[in-house]
Enzyme design. Structure first.
Site, PDB file in Angstrom:
ATOM      1  N   PRO A  86      -1.705  -1.878   1.710  1.00 34.67           N
ATOM      2  CA  PRO A  86      -0.545  -1.291   1.032  1.00 34.67           C
ATOM      3  C   PRO A  86      -0.037  -2.075  -0.186  1.00 34.67           C
ATOM      4  CG  PRO A  86       0.081  -2.189   3.179  1.00 34.67           C
ATOM      5  CD  PRO A  86      -1.401  -2.283   3.095  1.00 34.67           C
TER       6      PRO A  86
ATOM      7  N   LYS B 241      -0.780   2.373  -3.004  1.00 33.23           N
ATOM      8  CA  LYS B 241      -1.695   3.423  -3.462  1.00 33.23           C
ATOM      9  C   LYS B 241      -2.055   4.493  -2.421  1.00 33.23           C
ATOM     10  CE  LYS B 241      -2.277   2.399  -7.656  1.00 33.23           C
ATOM     11  NZ  LYS B 241      -0.857   2.685  -7.799  1.00 33.23           N
TER      12      LYS B 241
HETATM   13  P1  RFL Z   1      -1.681  10.439   7.858  1.00 30.16           P
HETATM   14  O1  RFL Z   1      -0.306  10.208   7.306  1.00 30.16           O
HETATM   15  O2  RFL Z   1      -2.264   9.434   8.748  1.00 30.16           O
HETATM   16  O3  RFL Z   1      -1.647  11.864   8.576  1.00 30.16           O
HETATM   17  C1  RFL Z   1      -2.731  12.309   9.382  1.00 30.16           C
HETATM   18  C2  RFL Z   1      -2.206  13.333  10.362  1.00 30.16           C
HETATM   19  O4  RFL Z   1      -3.292  13.810  11.162  1.00 30.16           O
HETATM   20  C3  RFL Z   1      -2.887  13.844  12.526  1.00 30.16           C
HETATM   21  N1  RFL Z   1      -4.091  13.749  13.368  1.00 30.16           N
HETATM   22  C4  RFL Z   1      -4.672  14.818  13.956  1.00 30.16           C
HETATM   23  N2  RFL Z   1      -4.344  16.115  13.948  1.00 30.16           N
HETATM   24  C5  RFL Z   1      -5.144  16.956  14.660  1.00 30.16           C
HETATM   25  N3  RFL Z   1      -6.223  16.542  15.371  1.00 30.16           N
HETATM   26  C6  RFL Z   1      -6.582  15.252  15.380  1.00 30.16           C
HETATM   27  N4  RFL Z   1      -7.630  14.863  16.070  1.00 30.16           N
HETATM   28  C7  RFL Z   1      -5.800  14.324  14.650  1.00 30.16           C
HETATM   29  N5  RFL Z   1      -5.859  12.991  14.456  1.00 30.16           N
HETATM   30  C8  RFL Z   1      -4.828  12.672  13.687  1.00 30.16           C
HETATM   31  C9  RFL Z   1      -1.936  12.676  12.667  1.00 30.16           C
HETATM   32  O5  RFL Z   1      -1.064  12.850  13.781  1.00 30.16           O
HETATM   33  C10 RFL Z   1      -1.206  12.728  11.333  1.00 30.16           C
HETATM   34  O6  RFL Z   1      -0.036  13.524  11.379  1.00 30.16           O
HETATM   35  O7  RFL Z   1      -2.734  10.666   6.662  1.00 30.16           O
HETATM   36  P2  RFL Z   1      -2.534  11.369   5.214  1.00 30.16           P
HETATM   37  O8  RFL Z   1      -1.835  12.679   5.335  1.00 30.16           O
HETATM   38  O9  RFL Z   1      -3.855  11.308   4.550  1.00 30.16           O
HETATM   39  O10 RFL Z   1      -1.510  10.415   4.447  1.00 30.16           O
HETATM   40  C11 RFL Z   1      -1.853   9.109   4.082  1.00 30.16           C
HETATM   41  C12 RFL Z   1      -0.606   8.211   4.032  1.00 30.16           C
HETATM   42  O11 RFL Z   1       0.105   8.367   5.238  1.00 30.16           O
HETATM   43  C13 RFL Z   1      -0.957   6.731   3.803  1.00 30.16           C
HETATM   44  O12 RFL Z   1      -2.007   6.606   2.860  1.00 30.16           O
HETATM   45  C14 RFL Z   1       0.236   5.901   3.291  1.00 30.16           C
HETATM   46  O13 RFL Z   1       1.249   5.851   4.242  1.00 30.16           O
HETATM   47  C15 RFL Z   1      -0.181   4.471   2.918  1.00 30.16           C
HETATM   48  N6  RFL Z   1       0.920   3.597   2.511  1.00 30.16           N
HETATM   49  C16 RFL Z   1       1.429   3.660   1.227  1.00 30.16           C
HETATM   50  N7  RFL Z   1       0.953   4.558   0.351  1.00 30.16           N
HETATM   51  C17 RFL Z   1       1.504   4.650  -0.906  1.00 30.16           C
HETATM   52  O14 RFL Z   1       1.024   5.460  -1.706  1.00 30.16           O
HETATM   53  N8  RFL Z   1       2.554   3.877  -1.310  1.00 30.16           N
HETATM   54  C18 RFL Z   1       3.114   2.967  -0.492  1.00 30.16           C
HETATM   55  O15 RFL Z   1       4.099   2.335  -0.875  1.00 30.16           O
HETATM   56  C19 RFL Z   1       2.536   2.806   0.824  1.00 30.16           C
HETATM   57  N9  RFL Z   1       3.045   1.923   1.691  1.00 30.16           N
HETATM   58  C20 RFL Z   1       1.461   2.659   3.394  1.00 30.16           C
HETATM   59  C21 RFL Z   1       2.534   1.831   2.949  1.00 30.16           C
HETATM   60  C22 RFL Z   1       0.999   2.529   4.696  1.00 30.16           C
HETATM   61  C23 RFL Z   1       1.552   1.580   5.533  1.00 30.16           C
HETATM   62  N10 RFL Z   1       1.022   1.476   6.839  1.00 30.16           N
HETATM   63  C24 RFL Z   1       1.773   1.731   7.996  1.00 30.16           C
HETATM   64  C25 RFL Z   1      -0.400   1.308   6.971  1.00 30.16           C
HETATM   65  C26 RFL Z   1       3.110   0.887   3.771  1.00 30.16           C
HETATM   66  C27 RFL Z   1       2.598   0.729   5.065  1.00 30.16           C
HETATM   67  C28 RFL Z   1       3.205  -0.339   5.911  1.00 30.16           C
HETATM   68  C1  PHB Z   2       7.430   0.417   0.824  1.00 30.68           C
HETATM   69  O1  PHB Z   2       7.258   0.669   2.019  1.00 30.68           O
HETATM   70  O2  PHB Z   2       8.507   0.630   0.259  1.00 30.68           O
HETATM   71  C2  PHB Z   2       6.335  -0.168   0.025  1.00 30.68           C
HETATM   72  C3  PHB Z   2       5.118  -0.453   0.649  1.00 30.68           C
HETATM   73  C4  PHB Z   2       4.093  -1.006  -0.099  1.00 30.68           C
HETATM   74  C5  PHB Z   2       4.295  -1.284  -1.451  1.00 30.68           C
HETATM   75  C6  PHB Z   2       5.493  -0.999  -2.063  1.00 30.68           C
HETATM   76  C7  PHB Z   2       6.524  -0.433  -1.320  1.00 30.68           C
HETATM   77  O3  PHB Z   2       3.302  -1.858  -2.193  1.00 30.68           O
END
Ligand code: RFL
Ligand code: PHB
Length: 391
Positions: free
Chosen positions: A294, A298
Site C-alpha cells: 500500500p 495504488k
Molecule cells: P476486494 O476489495 O478484495 O473485493 C473482492 C470481493 O470479492 C469477494 N469474494 C468473493 N465473492 C464471491 N465468491 C468468492 N469466492 C469470493 N472471494 C472473495 C470478497 O468478499 C470481496 O468483497 O478487491 P477489489 O474490488 O479488486 O478492490 C481492491 C482494493 O480493495 C485494494 O486494492 C485496496 O484496498 C488496496 N489499498 C489501497 N489502494 C489504493 O488505491 N490506495 C490506498 O491508499 C490503499 N491503501 C490498501 C490500502 C489496502 C490495504 N490493505 C488492507 C491491504 C491500505 C491497506 C492497509
Molecule cells: C490510507 O489508508 O489512508 C492510506 C493507505 C496507504 C497510502 C496512503 C493512504 O499509501
C-alpha cells in the site's frame, strides 16, 4: 437459472464499479458476493484516489460525494530521520489526489447499484466457473439458503480479490505468477482524533516506516511498520502512539493528538501479478489479478483502471464492434499495472527498514531520499507516478 451478459464474481469496489458502468451502457450484469454488504463496508482500506479514479467515478454517476466531501491534496510530506520536506504535485505535474475512504466509495457504489435495481446476490459459497473456454460459461454456487444456483452468461469477470476463486480457475500451465513478499507488515489504526498534518506524511527512520493519513477532520488513519510475527492484539494503543511519535518529523511530534483506536489491524505487504488477465471467456480485474504494497496508494486505483479498460472493451463488443478490445484487455491493463507495481515496490523499498539491511543499504537509502528532496527531476518522477499515470 439466471441468464445475463456478464457475471461478476465479487462485490468489492471493482465488481460494483464494473457493474455500474456496464449497466449504464445497457449491458446486463449479476454480481455474486461471498459476504454481506455490511461486511464489505466494514473493511477499512484505501484512502487516496487518483484524478483518473475520481473522473471515472464521476462518469459512472457516483462522483458527487467524492467531489463534495473528498479532500484535494496538492502535495505530500516525505520525512527522513525526523526531518521532512514537501513534494508539490501541483508544481511538478499540475495534478492532485483526493482523500476519500474506500468504504465511502463502496457505499456510494452500492447506493447507485441499488438505485438501478442491480442484481447483487450476497452470501454465496462454493462458487465454481465451469469451463471458461466454452462459449456461455456457467457459474454455479450455493446461495445463502444452501440452494444450488446456476448463471449462464457471455463472460465471467473475476473481481473476487486476492483470495478469490477466479484466478484459481485458470490452469497452472496457462498462467504465470510473479511475486515478492516483504519481510514486514503495517500495523494500522483508525482513531477519532484530528489528523496531525493537513497532508499525508510518509516517514522513514532507522526504526522503520510510518504513515500519517486521514479520513476527515476528526478521523485519522495511521500506520507503522511492524514485524510479521506479531498480531494486532500484541500492541497497546500507548505503544502505537509512542512508536508513531518517535518516527514523525520533529515539528509534528508536539501536535500529535492521541486517543483510543477504533480499529487496529496488521496488513502483510506483497507484490503479485498474474499474466495473462484473460482465459477464454474469463477476465481478471483488481486484487484478483494483482496486489501492490500500500505504500504507493495504488491498489484501488489500479483496480479501477482495469475496470476502465475492460468496460470499454465490453461496450465495444456489445455495440457490435467485435472482440479486438477484449483480446487487447490483458496487454493494455498489464502495461499500466507493471508500472504501478514498480512504483509501489520502489517506494516500499525506499521508505521501510529491511531486517537484512546493512550500513551500506542505510547510506544508499538516505542518499536517495536526499536526492528526492533536492532534485526537481526526481520530484517530477515521484509525482507523475503518485498521482497516477494516464489510463
Ligand atoms: P476486494 O476489495 O478484495 O473485493 C473482492 C470481493 O470479492 C469477494 N469474494 C468473493 N465473492 C464471491 N465468491 C468468492 N469466492 C469470493 N472471494 C472473495 C470478497 O468478499 C470481496 O468483497 O478487491 P477489489 O474490488 O479488486 O478492490 C481492491 C482494493 O480493495 C485494494 O486494492 C485496496 O484496498 C488496496 N489499498 C489501497 N489502494 C489504493 O488505491 N490506495 C490506498 O491508499 C490503499 N491503501 C490498501 C490500502 C489496502 C490495504 N490493505 C488492507 C491491504 C491500505 C491497506 C492497509
Ligand atoms: C490510507 O489508508 O489512508 C492510506 C493507505 C496507504 C497510502 C496512503 C493512504 O499509501
Amino acid at each position: 437459472m439466471i441468464k445475463v451478459n456478464v457475471t461478476i464474481i465479487g462485490g468489492g469496489p471493482s465488481g460494483l464499479l464494473l457493474s455500474q458502468i456496464l449497466m449504464n451502457a445497457g449491458i446486463e450484469t449479476v454480481i455474486i458476493e461471498k459476504h454481506t454488504k455490511q461486511h464489505v463496508l466494514s473493511r477499512i482500506r484505501a484512502g487516496v484516489l487518483e484524478q483518473g479514479t475520481v473522473s471515472l467515478l464521476d462518469k459512472a454517476g457516483v462522483g458527487k460525494r467524492v467531489y463534495e466531501e473528498g479532500f484535494r491534496h496538492e502535495g505530500t510530506l516525505i520525512s527522513s530521520e525526523n526531518k521532512s520536506f514537501r513534494i508539490s504535485f501541483r508544481d511538478t505535474v499540475r495534478k492532485n489526489v483526493t482523500i476519500f475512504g474506500q468504504t465511502e466509495v463502496t457505499r456510494d457504489l452500492y447506493d447507485a447499484q441499488e438505485n438501478i435495481d442491480a442484481k447483487i446476490i450476497h452470501g454465496v459459497s462454493d462458487v465454481q466457473i465451469i469451463d471458461p473456454l466454452k462459449n456461455n460459461p456457467e457459474v454455479v454456487f450455493y446461495d445463502k439458503n444452501g440452494l444450488k444456483k446456476k448463471i449462464i452468461s457471455d463472460f465471467v469477470v473475476g473481481c473476487d480479490g486476492f483470495h478469490g476463486v477466479s484466478r484459481q480457475s485458470i490452469p497452472a500451465n496457462k498462467k504465470k505468477e510473479f511475486e515478492r513478499i516483504y519481510p514486514f507488515g503495517w500495523l494500522g489504526i483508525l482513531s477519532e482524533t484530528p489528523p496531525v498534518s493537513e497532508e499525508l506524511i510518509y516517514a522513514n527512520t532507522r526504526d522503520g516506516f510510518a504513515l500519517c493519513s486521514m479520513r476527515n477532520e476528526s478521523l485519522s488513519r495511521y500506520y507503522i511498520q511492524c514485524s510479521l510475527k506479531t498480531k494486532a492484539e500484541d500492541y497497546s494503543d500507548n505503544y502505537f502512539w509512542q512508536e508513531l511519535r518517535a518516527r514523525l518529523p520533529e515539528q509534528f511530534k508536539g501536535s500529535l493528538v492521541t486517543g483510543p483506536s477504533i480499529e487496529k489491524s496488521i496488513a502483510p505487504l506483497r507484490s503479485f501479478v498474474i499474466e495473462p488477465l484473460k482465459y477464454g471467456q474469463l477476465f481478471l480485474v483488481g486484487d484478483a489479478a494483482h496486489i501492490v504494497p500500500p505504500t504507493g496508494a495504488k491498489g484501488l486505483n489500479l483496480a479501477f483502471s482495469d475496470v476502465f479498460y475492460l468496460s470499454n472493451a465490453f461496450k465495444l463488443f456489445y455495440a457490435g464492434k467485435g472482440e479486438v478490445e477484449l483480446e487487447n484487455y490483458s496487454g493494455k491493463a498489464l502495461s499500466r499495472i507493471w508500472k504501478a507495481v514498480r512504483f509501489s515496490w520502489w517506494m516500499t523499498t525506499l521508505m521501510h527498514e529491511f531486517p537484512s539491511a546493512d550500513p551500506f543499504d542505510r547510506k544508499i537509502k538516505l542518499s536517495e531520499i536526499d536526492y528526492l528532496e533536492n532534485s526537481k527531476y526526481a520530484q517530477k518522477v515521484f509525482s507523475e507516478n503518485y498521482v497516477g499515470l494516464p489510463f
